[in-house]
Write a protein that holds these residues in place. Structure first.
Motif, PDB file in Angstrom:
ATOM      1  N   LYS A 296       1.704   1.064  -7.778  1.00 32.21           N
ATOM      2  CA  LYS A 296       1.287   2.495  -7.076  1.00 32.21           C
ATOM      3  C   LYS A 296       1.917   2.537  -5.666  1.00 32.21           C
ATOM      4  CE  LYS A 296      -2.919   3.445  -9.342  1.00 32.21           C
ATOM      5  NZ  LYS A 296      -4.390   3.489  -9.321  1.00 32.21           N
ATOM      6  N   ILE A 297       2.099   1.330  -4.977  1.00 35.84           N
ATOM      7  CA  ILE A 297       2.881   1.372  -3.524  1.00 35.84           C
ATOM      8  C   ILE A 297       4.253   1.275  -4.037  1.00 35.84           C
ATOM      9  CG2 ILE A 297       3.062  -0.150  -1.591  1.00 35.84           C
ATOM     10  CD1 ILE A 297       0.149  -0.903  -1.782  1.00 35.84           C
TER      11      ILE A 297
ATOM     12  N   THR B 268      -3.972   0.480   0.648  1.00 38.74           N
ATOM     13  CA  THR B 268      -4.315   0.094  -0.818  1.00 38.74           C
ATOM     14  C   THR B 268      -4.913   1.175  -1.553  1.00 38.74           C
ATOM     15  OG1 THR B 268      -6.174  -1.412  -0.198  1.00 38.74           O
ATOM     16  CG2 THR B 268      -4.088  -2.417  -0.518  1.00 38.74           C
TER      17      THR B 268
ATOM     18  N   HIS C 252      -1.925   4.252  -0.530  1.00 35.47           N
ATOM     19  CA  HIS C 252      -0.561   3.743  -0.928  1.00 35.47           C
ATOM     20  C   HIS C 252       0.556   4.264  -0.122  1.00 35.47           C
ATOM     21  CE1 HIS C 252      -2.970   4.149  -4.941  1.00 35.47           C
ATOM     22  NE2 HIS C 252      -3.125   2.896  -4.507  1.00 35.47           N
TER      23      HIS C 252
END
Length: 390
Positions: free
Chosen positions: A151-152, A222, A225
């Motif tokens: 996702k990041i 987190t 993202h």
């Protein structure tokens, strides 16, 4: 053949000098290098004592275990000296030091698999089709991939400072992508290549300033993202341009272009190279200060390691661009660093070649000392220029 190739490197630099005195100094540096190489060969084998740096103040060699991010450089230096000289003794020693690093293929607490594993086992693969070495590289890539957050879009760097950072990514991490690219070539599994490209793209999007320079650390949220902090850890300030960080960026994106031929990576390398080469605080001899924004320039320590990283990277960048600016810097750096100020004297009995690298400002450690990775990129630059001239 390799010994003749080594001699040709020095011939290739001869155009840089015009008088007999300068030529004698150049070949004196050649002789001093041979003496320094012997110091690496003589260093005693110890799987728990990889030489990392040397303190002039305490007169002590800093020794580290294989889990340290610098452990792979010493074996890599021996492999490269073998390539430069053709002396089998260096190959035999390199093989022994390389074996000591194998257990790191299971270490999932670090992003530095490339520095440790590829700079040792990857160097060894240049000289033999060793399936065991290939297996170590692929396993290391598999473990490194476990630190990738889809996702990041990045590989997590450090695990410390959890009270401060959520998902830190440092510009140094670009260097570890070579392990992933090579793992795909070895295994045929495109997963590693895709992760490397995604990480490079995320770093490209977020890590650079408009002037071409790079931040050291980006911390990602987190949940959202997205970047939440843009800071330094080893530079003098969050908004400064840490010299080695600029080197990692130039080298990392030049390397990424090698594997992908994606023009945006080439353009990134060129933009950061322009920032580095044209900076008002880059000394005339090409050996940078440890941070371009250090407050006491010109009374600041130089960083040979940063210059060596850039010199090596720009030789490769020249191959893709034919821009003489790049090769001229690399030749100037290699000429100027081979002086009594930077080549360690043969009477200093330590396993290093160059003095005046700069380590970690945040810890006030390894500042203006011989450091193993400075030697690694210096040797690589010699080999790359040698190959280019031939």
């Amino acid at each position: 053949m390799k010994i003749n190739s080594f001699k040709l490197f020095f011939i290739s630099l001869s155009f840089l000098v015009s008088c007999n005195t300068e030529k004698k100094e150049e070949f004196h540096a050649h002789a001093e290098l041979e003496k320094r190489y012997q110091k690496l060969l003589d260093y005693p084998l110890d799987s728990l004592a990889f030489p990392r740096s040397y303190s002039h103040e305490s007169k002590q060699i800093k020794k580290v275990p294989s889990k340290d991010w610098t452990s792979g450089f010493f074996a890599g230096n021996l492999w490269q000296i073998y390539e430069l000289t053709g002396n089998e003794a260096y190959k035999e020693r390199a093989q022994l030091w390389t074996v000591f690093i194998e257990k790191e293929k299971f270490n999932d607490r670090t992003h530095d698999m490339g520095f440790k594993v590829f700079n040792s086992f990857g160097q060894g693969l240049k000289f033999e089709d060793n399936q065991a070495y290939k297996d170590v590289i692929v396993k290391s890539a598999q473990i490194l991939s476990s630190r990738f957050n889809e996702k990041i879009g990045s590989i997590r760097s450090w695990d410390f400072n959890r009270d401060k950072w959520q998902f830190p990514v440092i510009i140094d991490n670009m260097m570890n992508l070579e392990l992933l690219f090579e793992a795909t070539i070895i295994s045929g599994d495109s997963t590693y290549h895709k992760i490397a490209v995604t990480h490079a793209n995320t770093t490209l999007k977020n890590h650079f300033r408009p002037n071409g320079s790079t931040w050291h650390v980006l911390d990602y949220d987190t949940i959202a993202h997205q970047p939440r902090l843009k800071v330094t850890h080893q530079g003098v300030a969050d908004n400064s341009s840490w010299a080695r960080g600029q080197g990692w960026a130039i080298y990392g994106y030049t390397m990424a272009y090698r594997y992908t031929k994606d023009e945006k990576y080439l353009n990134r390398a060129k933009a950061t190279a322009a920032f580095f080469l044209n900076h008002k605080n880059l000394p005339e001899d090409g050996i940078p200060y440890w941070d371009f924004d250090a407050p006491n320039i010109p009374n600041e320590s130089r960083d040979v390691s940063a210059g060596a990283i850039v010199a090596s990277a720009l030789i490769e960048l020249y191959r893709y661009t034919n821009d003489e600016t790049y090769i001229n810097y690399s030749k100037k750096f290699l000429k100027n660093v081979q002086t009594a100020d930077y080549i360690l004297s043969s009477d200093i009995d330590i396993p290093f070649i160059l003095d005046h690298s700069f380590g970690d400002w945040s810890k006030r450690s390894e500042m203006n000392e011989p450091i193993v990775y400075g030697d690694y990129y210096f040797l690589e630059a010699l080999l790359r220029l040698n190959a280019l001239e031939n």
